[in-house]
Design a protein around this motif. Structure first.
Motif, PDB file in Angstrom:
ATOM      1  N   ILE A  25       0.833  -1.209   0.000  1.00  0.00           N
ATOM      2  CA  ILE A  25       0.000   0.000   0.000  1.00  0.00           C
ATOM      3  C   ILE A  25       0.866   1.257   0.000  1.00  0.00           C
ATOM      4  O   ILE A  25       0.544   2.256  -0.653  1.00  0.00           O
ATOM      5  CB  ILE A  25      -0.951   0.003   1.212  1.00  0.00           C
ATOM      6  CG1 ILE A  25      -1.940  -1.165   1.111  1.00  0.00           C
ATOM      7  CG2 ILE A  25      -1.714   1.323   1.305  1.00  0.00           C
ATOM      8  CD1 ILE A  25      -2.827  -1.332   2.336  1.00  0.00           C
ATOM      9  N   GLY A  26       1.995   1.210   0.690  1.00  0.00           N
ATOM     10  CA  GLY A  26       2.835   2.392   0.831  1.00  0.00           C
ATOM     11  C   GLY A  26       3.760   2.661  -0.341  1.00  0.00           C
ATOM     12  O   GLY A  26       4.510   3.648  -0.311  1.00  0.00           O
ATOM     13  N   GLN A  80       5.695   6.307  -1.131  1.00  0.00           N
ATOM     14  CA  GLN A  80       7.147   6.273  -0.980  1.00  0.00           C
ATOM     15  C   GLN A  80       7.827   6.829  -2.230  1.00  0.00           C
ATOM     16  O   GLN A  80       8.775   7.621  -2.141  1.00  0.00           O
ATOM     17  CB  GLN A  80       7.602   4.835  -0.720  1.00  0.00           C
ATOM     18  CG  GLN A  80       9.091   4.693  -0.451  1.00  0.00           C
ATOM     19  CD  GLN A  80       9.475   3.249  -0.144  1.00  0.00           C
ATOM     20  OE1 GLN A  80       8.625   2.399   0.087  1.00  0.00           O
ATOM     21  NE2 GLN A  80      10.770   2.978  -0.154  1.00  0.00           N
ATOM     22  N   LEU A  81       7.334   6.433  -3.411  1.00  0.00           N
ATOM     23  CA  LEU A  81       7.897   6.937  -4.668  1.00  0.00           C
ATOM     24  C   LEU A  81       7.673   8.440  -4.815  1.00  0.00           C
ATOM     25  O   LEU A  81       8.467   9.137  -5.452  1.00  0.00           O
ATOM     26  CB  LEU A  81       7.272   6.204  -5.851  1.00  0.00           C
ATOM     27  CG  LEU A  81       7.614   4.712  -5.995  1.00  0.00           C
ATOM     28  CD1 LEU A  81       6.786   4.069  -7.103  1.00  0.00           C
ATOM     29  CD2 LEU A  81       9.104   4.537  -6.280  1.00  0.00           C
ATOM     30  N   LYS A 133       3.816  10.223   7.459  1.00  0.00           N
ATOM     31  CA  LYS A 133       2.644  10.462   6.609  1.00  0.00           C
ATOM     32  C   LYS A 133       2.255   9.188   5.865  1.00  0.00           C
ATOM     33  O   LYS A 133       1.068   8.885   5.705  1.00  0.00           O
ATOM     34  CB  LYS A 133       2.945  11.590   5.621  1.00  0.00           C
ATOM     35  CG  LYS A 133       1.745  11.977   4.748  1.00  0.00           C
ATOM     36  CD  LYS A 133       2.102  13.110   3.795  1.00  0.00           C
ATOM     37  CE  LYS A 133       0.905  13.437   2.891  1.00  0.00           C
ATOM     38  NZ  LYS A 133       1.240  14.518   1.917  1.00  0.00           N
ATOM     39  N   ILE A 134       3.245   8.423   5.419  1.00  0.00           N
ATOM     40  CA  ILE A 134       2.968   7.158   4.725  1.00  0.00           C
ATOM     41  C   ILE A 134       2.268   6.192   5.672  1.00  0.00           C
ATOM     42  O   ILE A 134       1.270   5.555   5.309  1.00  0.00           O
ATOM     43  CB  ILE A 134       4.276   6.534   4.180  1.00  0.00           C
ATOM     44  CG1 ILE A 134       4.874   7.410   3.077  1.00  0.00           C
ATOM     45  CG2 ILE A 134       4.005   5.117   3.651  1.00  0.00           C
ATOM     46  CD1 ILE A 134       6.233   6.944   2.587  1.00  0.00           C
ATOM     47  N   GLN A 135       2.778   6.082   6.882  1.00  0.00           N
ATOM     48  CA  GLN A 135       2.178   5.160   7.849  1.00  0.00           C
ATOM     49  C   GLN A 135       0.743   5.565   8.165  1.00  0.00           C
ATOM     50  O   GLN A 135      -0.154   4.705   8.238  1.00  0.00           O
ATOM     51  CB  GLN A 135       3.007   5.128   9.136  1.00  0.00           C
ATOM     52  CG  GLN A 135       2.430   4.186  10.190  1.00  0.00           C
ATOM     53  CD  GLN A 135       3.454   3.791  11.241  1.00  0.00           C
ATOM     54  OE1 GLN A 135       4.636   3.654  10.949  1.00  0.00           O
ATOM     55  NE2 GLN A 135       2.991   3.580  12.466  1.00  0.00           N
TER      56      GLN A 135
END
Length: 315
Positions: free
Chosen positions: A96-97, A101-102, A109-111
């Protein structure tokens, strides 16, 4: 907004998509439907340049897709497919992340985004965060695929037969989930399917394709009432078009306000979110010509009568 103007795709001498014009408004759920090989998936893949178009113009918010870097374009467009495309050696959270990440989002924020999407799609964080794709059921893997498509918070979501390989119950549940998510986040969604019932259930705009051409488009009600030709009529199903129309209308649209007799007769209840098709089935099952309509709290809010359903359309 997505605009296709005289878009054509050729594979050698074969014309897969033939000079189509289509405008998909911002926030619309547009469903491309047709038989196998009609050009619907090719059309979808040309929007994010997975397949280059041979002629015509494709624009997103007024900008030609050929003027955009293809990698950057795809990172801002969510993409969900039937096989999910999950990386087998990555956990659910890692899958999902990926796009955030890219895009260079901070780790916190990703978490937070992963947690938000797991909750949105009904996947418990404790149970699914560290699971791998092979540990998921088909429906769970498809939910993760949709979560990954939404992860970068794209304005546009492309979905190519995403529920096609699922059993009927899981498929219906995920259709309901998609409609709920669309109500919550209002993405512009282009959805490909060969299942006319799925198309009618999901679409704001229905686009029927055959042999690379758009045969008819419009709101599902309009297409059902005024099929453009015999092909459209057959695709919709001649014998059960009435039932398909009934599946597009909620019982609340035709229910009557309560009176003393409706309270006394006490016919079987039906939920306010049910359709007229559901009501017809319930009436046949209970051998009755009326149903009490109840809300989520099971409170009586109205009554639906068979003779009201059979009146001439007011549309």
């Amino acid at each position: 907004m997505i605009e296709l103007q005289q878009v054509t795709k050729r594979f050698g001498m074969t014309v897969a998509v033939d000079a189509i014009d289509l405008t998909i408004e911002t926030g619309e759920l547009c469903v491309l439907v047709g038989t196998s090989g009609c050009g619907k998936s090719t059309t979808l893949r040309m929007i994010n340049r997975l397949i280059p178009h041979s002629a015509g113009d494709i624009r997103i918010d007024g900008t030609a897709v050929t003027d955009l870097d293809p990698v950057q374009l795809r990172r801002r467009i969510g993409y969900a497919i039937q096989s999910t495309g999950l990386f087998p050696h990555w956990t659910v959270a890692q899958n999902i992340g990926l796009v955030p990440q890219l895009l260079g989002w901070p780790k916190a924020k990703i978490q937070a985004r992963i947690e938000e999407l797991l909750a949105l799609l009904g996947l418990d964080r404790t149970e699914f965060w560290t699971k791998y794709p092979h540990q998921l059921s088909g429906g769970q893997a498809q939910r993760v695929g949709v979560a990954r498509a939404l992860a970068g918070d794209p304005d546009i979501l492309l979905m190519d037969e995403p529920f096609g390989a699922l059993d009927p119950i899981t498929r219906e549940n995920l259709q309901d989930e998609l409609l709920r998510i669309q109500q919550a986040v209002r993405k512009t969604i282009v959805f490909v399917t060969h299942d006319i019932d799925e198309a009618l259930k999901l679409a704001n705009r229905l686009v029927i394709m055959d042999q690379g051409k758009i045969i008819q488009q419009g709101e599902p009600w309009y297409v059902l009432e005024q099929p453009a030709n015999a092909f459209v009529e057959n695709l919709l199903g001649k014998a059960d078009r009435g039932l398909k129309q009934a599946s597009l209308t909620l019982v609340t649209a035709l229910m009557d306000t309560l009176d003393e007799s409706s309270r006394q007769n006490n016919p079987p209840p039906i939920d306010a979110t049910a359709t007229l098709k559901d009501a017809m089935s319930a009436m046949l099952w209970h051998r009755t010509d009326r149903l009490n309509v109840v809300n989520a709290q099971k409170e009586l809010i109205g009554q639906l009568r068979l003779d009201r359903m059979l009146r001439p359309k007011e549309r």
